[in-house]
Design a protein around this motif. Sequence first.
Motif, PDB file in Angstrom:
ATOM      1  N   ARG A 149      46.290 -45.199 -13.762  1.00 46.43           N
ATOM      2  CA  ARG A 149      47.729 -44.878 -13.614  1.00 46.43           C
ATOM      3  C   ARG A 149      47.602 -44.056 -11.931  1.00 46.43           C
ATOM      4  O   ARG A 149      48.339 -43.080 -11.927  1.00 46.43           O
ATOM      5  CB  ARG A 149      48.279 -43.589 -14.743  1.00 46.43           C
ATOM      6  CG  ARG A 149      48.540 -44.354 -15.826  1.00 46.43           C
ATOM      7  CD  ARG A 149      48.821 -43.329 -16.924  1.00 46.43           C
ATOM      8  NE  ARG A 149      49.155 -43.819 -18.041  1.00 46.43           N
ATOM      9  CZ  ARG A 149      49.415 -43.472 -19.247  1.00 46.43           C
ATOM     10  NH1 ARG A 149      49.760 -42.089 -19.283  1.00 46.43           N
ATOM     11  NH2 ARG A 149      49.556 -43.918 -20.506  1.00 46.43           N
ATOM     12  N   MET A 150      47.027 -44.621 -11.274  1.00 49.04           N
ATOM     13  CA  MET A 150      47.125 -44.357  -9.796  1.00 49.04           C
ATOM     14  C   MET A 150      47.297 -45.376  -8.986  1.00 49.04           C
ATOM     15  O   MET A 150      47.081 -45.682  -7.862  1.00 49.04           O
ATOM     16  CB  MET A 150      45.534 -43.845  -9.393  1.00 49.04           C
ATOM     17  CG  MET A 150      44.820 -42.718 -10.317  1.00 49.04           C
ATOM     18  SD  MET A 150      43.139 -42.354  -9.898  1.00 49.04           S
ATOM     19  CE  MET A 150      43.122 -41.798  -8.362  1.00 49.04           C
ATOM     20  N   SER A 151      48.382 -46.219  -9.113  1.00 53.06           N
ATOM     21  CA  SER A 151      48.736 -47.455  -8.571  1.00 53.06           C
ATOM     22  C   SER A 151      49.368 -46.979  -7.048  1.00 53.06           C
ATOM     23  O   SER A 151      48.946 -47.559  -5.949  1.00 53.06           O
ATOM     24  CB  SER A 151      49.774 -48.174  -9.165  1.00 53.06           C
ATOM     25  OG  SER A 151      49.228 -48.494 -10.666  1.00 53.06           O
ATOM     26  N   LEU A 152      50.008 -45.943  -7.045  1.00 55.96           N
ATOM     27  CA  LEU A 152      50.426 -45.335  -5.654  1.00 55.96           C
ATOM     28  C   LEU A 152      49.616 -44.678  -4.862  1.00 55.96           C
ATOM     29  O   LEU A 152      49.900 -44.578  -3.474  1.00 55.96           O
ATOM     30  CB  LEU A 152      51.726 -44.356  -6.090  1.00 55.96           C
ATOM     31  CG  LEU A 152      52.952 -45.036  -6.475  1.00 55.96           C
ATOM     32  CD1 LEU A 152      54.075 -44.148  -6.541  1.00 55.96           C
ATOM     33  CD2 LEU A 152      53.698 -46.316  -5.671  1.00 55.96           C
ATOM     34  N   PHE A 153      48.241 -44.406  -5.415  1.00 50.01           N
ATOM     35  CA  PHE A 153      47.122 -43.832  -4.599  1.00 50.01           C
ATOM     36  C   PHE A 153      46.854 -44.855  -3.389  1.00 50.01           C
ATOM     37  O   PHE A 153      46.641 -44.599  -2.422  1.00 50.01           O
ATOM     38  CB  PHE A 153      46.045 -43.467  -5.227  1.00 50.01           C
ATOM     39  CG  PHE A 153      46.062 -41.701  -5.882  1.00 50.01           C
ATOM     40  CD1 PHE A 153      47.379 -41.656  -6.521  1.00 50.01           C
ATOM     41  CD2 PHE A 153      44.922 -41.149  -5.761  1.00 50.01           C
ATOM     42  CE1 PHE A 153      47.457 -40.154  -7.004  1.00 50.01           C
ATOM     43  CE2 PHE A 153      45.154 -39.707  -6.170  1.00 50.01           C
ATOM     44  CZ  PHE A 153      46.445 -39.266  -6.673  1.00 50.01           C
ATOM     45  N   GLY A 154      46.743 -46.123  -3.974  1.00 49.80           N
ATOM     46  CA  GLY A 154      46.327 -47.075  -2.760  1.00 49.80           C
ATOM     47  C   GLY A 154      47.293 -47.138  -1.597  1.00 49.80           C
ATOM     48  O   GLY A 154      46.776 -47.164  -0.527  1.00 49.80           O
ATOM     49  N   ASP A 155      48.595 -47.145  -2.201  1.00 49.26           N
ATOM     50  CA  ASP A 155      49.615 -47.112  -0.748  1.00 49.26           C
ATOM     51  C   ASP A 155      49.473 -45.865   0.018  1.00 49.26           C
ATOM     52  O   ASP A 155      49.401 -46.202   1.251  1.00 49.26           O
ATOM     53  CB  ASP A 155      50.985 -47.159  -1.498  1.00 49.26           C
ATOM     54  CG  ASP A 155      52.014 -47.422  -0.365  1.00 49.26           C
ATOM     55  OD1 ASP A 155      52.051 -48.008   0.528  1.00 49.26           O
ATOM     56  OD2 ASP A 155      53.053 -46.523  -0.273  1.00 49.26           O
ATOM     57  N   ALA A 156      49.321 -44.695  -0.428  1.00 41.87           N
ATOM     58  CA  ALA A 156      49.242 -43.602   0.113  1.00 41.87           C
ATOM     59  C   ALA A 156      47.929 -43.526   0.972  1.00 41.87           C
ATOM     60  O   ALA A 156      47.884 -43.121   2.046  1.00 41.87           O
ATOM     61  CB  ALA A 156      49.135 -42.345  -0.869  1.00 41.87           C
ATOM     62  N   LEU A 157      46.635 -43.917   0.365  1.00 42.82           N
ATOM     63  CA  LEU A 157      45.697 -44.009   1.183  1.00 42.82           C
ATOM     64  C   LEU A 157      45.526 -44.970   2.376  1.00 42.82           C
ATOM     65  O   LEU A 157      44.842 -44.972   3.255  1.00 42.82           O
ATOM     66  CB  LEU A 157      44.361 -44.389   0.214  1.00 42.82           C
ATOM     67  CG  LEU A 157      44.253 -43.183  -0.987  1.00 42.82           C
ATOM     68  CD1 LEU A 157      42.772 -43.743  -1.672  1.00 42.82           C
ATOM     69  CD2 LEU A 157      43.381 -41.909   0.063  1.00 42.82           C
ATOM     70  N   SER A 158      46.124 -46.072   2.131  1.00 45.76           N
ATOM     71  CA  SER A 158      46.417 -47.033   3.179  1.00 45.76           C
ATOM     72  C   SER A 158      47.243 -46.554   4.579  1.00 45.76           C
ATOM     73  O   SER A 158      46.747 -46.925   5.738  1.00 45.76           O
ATOM     74  CB  SER A 158      47.101 -48.241   2.630  1.00 45.76           C
ATOM     75  OG  SER A 158      48.398 -48.100   2.583  1.00 45.76           O
ATOM     76  N   HIS A 159      48.104 -45.724   4.195  1.00 50.97           N
ATOM     77  CA  HIS A 159      48.806 -44.767   5.252  1.00 50.97           C
ATOM     78  C   HIS A 159      47.887 -43.556   6.000  1.00 50.97           C
ATOM     79  O   HIS A 159      47.825 -43.318   6.954  1.00 50.97           O
ATOM     80  CB  HIS A 159      50.045 -44.374   4.760  1.00 50.97           C
ATOM     81  CG  HIS A 159      51.027 -45.428   4.426  1.00 50.97           C
ATOM     82  ND1 HIS A 159      51.014 -46.732   4.915  1.00 50.97           N
ATOM     83  CD2 HIS A 159      52.141 -45.198   3.379  1.00 50.97           C
ATOM     84  CE1 HIS A 159      52.052 -47.364   4.332  1.00 50.97           C
ATOM     85  NE2 HIS A 159      52.548 -46.643   3.474  1.00 50.97           N
ATOM     86  N   ALA A 160      47.115 -42.940   4.878  1.00 50.65           N
ATOM     87  CA  ALA A 160      46.318 -41.991   5.356  1.00 50.65           C
ATOM     88  C   ALA A 160      45.116 -42.227   6.404  1.00 50.65           C
ATOM     89  O   ALA A 160      44.619 -41.402   7.285  1.00 50.65           O
ATOM     90  CB  ALA A 160      45.629 -41.332   4.174  1.00 50.65           C
ATOM     91  N   VAL A 161      44.790 -43.545   6.462  1.00 48.10           N
ATOM     92  CA  VAL A 161      43.645 -43.933   7.349  1.00 48.10           C
ATOM     93  C   VAL A 161      44.025 -44.242   8.825  1.00 48.10           C
ATOM     94  O   VAL A 161      43.338 -44.096   9.735  1.00 48.10           O
ATOM     95  CB  VAL A 161      42.917 -45.154   7.006  1.00 48.10           C
ATOM     96  CG1 VAL A 161      42.522 -45.032   5.344  1.00 48.10           C
ATOM     97  CG2 VAL A 161      43.823 -46.435   7.224  1.00 48.10           C
ATOM     98  N   LEU A 162      45.537 -43.853   9.063  1.00 48.39           N
ATOM     99  CA  LEU A 162      45.796 -44.191  10.301  1.00 48.39           C
ATOM    100  C   LEU A 162      45.655 -43.306  11.537  1.00 48.39           C
ATOM    101  O   LEU A 162      45.216 -43.835  12.715  1.00 48.39           O
ATOM    102  CB  LEU A 162      47.546 -44.390  10.361  1.00 48.39           C
ATOM    103  CG  LEU A 162      48.180 -44.871  11.647  1.00 48.39           C
ATOM    104  CD1 LEU A 162      47.735 -46.193  11.876  1.00 48.39           C
ATOM    105  CD2 LEU A 162      49.971 -45.013  11.114  1.00 48.39           C
ATOM    106  N   PRO A 163      45.507 -42.110  11.245  1.00 47.09           N
ATOM    107  CA  PRO A 163      45.087 -41.127  12.182  1.00 47.09           C
ATOM    108  C   PRO A 163      43.494 -41.381  12.713  1.00 47.09           C
ATOM    109  O   PRO A 163      43.338 -41.496  14.175  1.00 47.09           O
ATOM    110  CB  PRO A 163      45.410 -39.609  11.588  1.00 47.09           C
ATOM    111  CG  PRO A 163      46.161 -39.927  10.654  1.00 47.09           C
ATOM    112  CD  PRO A 163      45.982 -41.213  10.022  1.00 47.09           C
ATOM    113  N   GLY A 164      42.872 -41.900  11.826  1.00 48.43           N
ATOM    114  CA  GLY A 164      41.330 -42.215  12.238  1.00 48.43           C
ATOM    115  C   GLY A 164      41.328 -43.456  13.131  1.00 48.43           C
ATOM    116  O   GLY A 164      40.865 -43.514  13.900  1.00 48.43           O
ATOM    117  N   VAL A 165      42.116 -44.601  12.663  1.00 47.60           N
ATOM    118  CA  VAL A 165      42.260 -45.623  13.393  1.00 47.60           C
ATOM    119  C   VAL A 165      42.727 -45.435  14.924  1.00 47.60           C
ATOM    120  O   VAL A 165      42.464 -45.890  15.976  1.00 47.60           O
ATOM    121  CB  VAL A 165      43.248 -46.760  12.567  1.00 47.60           C
ATOM    122  CG1 VAL A 165      43.460 -47.882  13.338  1.00 47.60           C
ATOM    123  CG2 VAL A 165      42.433 -47.038  11.124  1.00 47.60           C
TER     124      VAL A 165
END
Length: 290
Positions: free
Chosen positions: A43-59
């Motif tokens: 029940r963490m389906s939206l975690f993937g979406d959130a984490l995909s945005h969270a990597v942006l500062p490092g990129v």
Amino acid sequence: MDSIYQFAFAPFQEFAFLRRALVATIALAMSGAPLGVLLTLRRMSLFGDALSHAVLPGVAIGFMLFGLSLSAMSTGGFLAGIIVVAITGLISRYTELKEDASLAAVYLVALALGVILISRRGTKLDLLHILFGSILGVDAGGLLLVAGVASASLLILAIMYRGLLLENFDPSYLAACGSRGILLQQLFLMLVVLNLVAGFQTLGTLMAVGLMMLPAVSARLWHDTLPAQLLNSIVQAACAGYFGLLISYHIDTPSGPTIIVCAGALYLASLLFAPRGWLPRICRPAHLKA
């Protein structure tokens, strides 16, 4: 037959960049889609979406320091994702906020920060490239990165499989084992971050999660058993990649979004025709609906 061949196979035979894009997409499908299935089970389906945005500062930091260097941006994105996961865990552990609420707050800040950093040093084209990817521009280095991440992810998933099953279906037993459950969760989230980072060059930070989650959600409509869902999600993700690349080539649309639209079309078909979908449910006899 010749026209079918020219439409469906000739582009991949003729152009090397399409072949590289197809191999990269299939590799992402093999590792990312099973992770999506496990995320939906937790029940963490939206975690993937959130984490995909969270990597942006490092990129963005990798881009600012080294330009469009795949290794630098990937390393930065991975570190940023791990930091966001760690901060989220600390917030949920030492406050009354649950993990999903703390992640939502952190990823929104991370996304905004990443866009600001890229905009200050790069052009709008650089920003679009990072947000939406450029799968047709995958070179040998990018292909090796995606293939390496996919191979490592499948191997680690095979090793963690029993523990992940226990965490999903018998968490009380795993909790009795001490810190093992926390370690499994952190390793699992690290794998999710790693696959999202591998997918950002091809599908972008905004689209990479689509190939992970859409086939996973669709697979749950077709099967009850976990192994069948894992296999179905891989097949759907690979088909979405193949037909997305093919359609984008013939009608000249952006490849990454077209792949995700194809995954969405497969999801719509699953909603309608899968055993747990709409049509079988309304056609089922009344005494079986109960």
